[in-house]
Design a protein around this motif. Sequence first.
Motif, short mmCIF file in Angstrom:
data_model
loop_
_atom_site.label_atom_id
_atom_site.label_comp_id
_atom_site.label_asym_id
_atom_site.label_seq_id
_atom_site.Cartn_x
_atom_site.Cartn_y
_atom_site.Cartn_z
N ARG A 24 16.56 17.48 -11.96
CA ARG A 24 17.03 18.85 -11.80
C ARG A 24 15.99 19.67 -11.04
O ARG A 24 14.79 19.48 -11.22
CB ARG A 24 17.31 19.45 -13.17
N PRO A 25 16.45 20.59 -10.19
CA PRO A 25 15.52 21.38 -9.38
C PRO A 25 14.47 22.14 -10.20
O PRO A 25 13.34 22.31 -9.73
CB PRO A 25 16.44 22.35 -8.63
N GLU A 26 14.80 22.56 -11.41
CA GLU A 26 13.83 23.29 -12.23
C GLU A 26 12.78 22.38 -12.84
O GLU A 26 11.78 22.86 -13.40
CB GLU A 26 14.54 24.10 -13.32
N GLU A 47 16.11 28.82 0.42
CA GLU A 47 17.38 29.47 0.11
C GLU A 47 17.17 30.51 -1.00
O GLU A 47 17.14 30.18 -2.18
CB GLU A 47 18.35 28.38 -0.36
N LEU A 49 18.09 33.22 -3.71
CA LEU A 49 19.30 33.38 -4.52
C LEU A 49 19.17 34.54 -5.51
O LEU A 49 19.55 34.41 -6.67
CB LEU A 49 19.60 32.09 -5.30
N GLU A 52 15.88 33.90 -7.99
CA GLU A 52 15.20 32.62 -7.81
C GLU A 52 15.40 32.14 -6.37
O GLU A 52 16.10 32.77 -5.60
CB GLU A 52 15.74 31.57 -8.79
N LEU A 54 15.74 28.33 -3.91
CA LEU A 54 15.80 26.88 -3.81
C LEU A 54 15.02 26.46 -2.57
O LEU A 54 15.21 27.03 -1.49
CB LEU A 54 17.24 26.40 -3.70
N HIS A 56 14.31 23.26 -0.14
CA HIS A 56 14.85 21.96 0.25
C HIS A 56 13.75 21.18 0.97
O HIS A 56 13.19 21.67 1.96
CB HIS A 56 16.05 22.14 1.19
N ILE A 65 15.47 18.99 -3.96
CA ILE A 65 15.52 20.45 -4.01
C ILE A 65 14.74 20.91 -5.24
O ILE A 65 14.93 20.39 -6.34
CB ILE A 65 16.97 20.96 -4.10
N ARG A 67 13.61 24.37 -7.58
CA ARG A 67 14.01 25.75 -7.89
C ARG A 67 12.81 26.48 -8.45
O ARG A 67 12.16 26.02 -9.38
CB ARG A 67 15.14 25.74 -8.91
N SER A 69 11.37 30.36 -9.80
CA SER A 69 11.80 31.68 -10.27
C SER A 69 10.97 32.80 -9.66
O SER A 69 11.35 33.96 -9.73
CB SER A 69 11.75 31.74 -11.79
#
Length: 103
Positions: A24-26, A47, A49, A52, A54, A56, A65, A67, A69
């Motif tokens: 998972r990205p996190e 990216e 959002l 937060e 993302l 790549h 990817i 993620r 915060s």
Amino acid sequence: LKLPPAYRESLRRLEGREFILGIRPEDIKLLPYESREGFSAVLENVEPLGNEMLLHFRINGGKIIARLSEYEEFKIGKSFNIVVKFDKIHLFDKEGRRLGNSP
């Protein structure tokens, strides 16, 4: 991707089989490229959002990817080292079905 010894043992059951390693990205942490931990990745896209972002990355012909915060300025094409939380990985067969108990 170098896995800790305990995970290498768990993955021996998949030797010779094609599988997907899901992260998972996190559960991905970025380190400076100069660090000796993790594996090398090149930033391809950022990216934003809202609360937060993302990031790549390209790694060994694949993609991953992350993620975050917190917001930072990132330069496309910059190299980083990536560390994953191995207790959070998931294994899938090539059709996308989860493989039993992931390590």
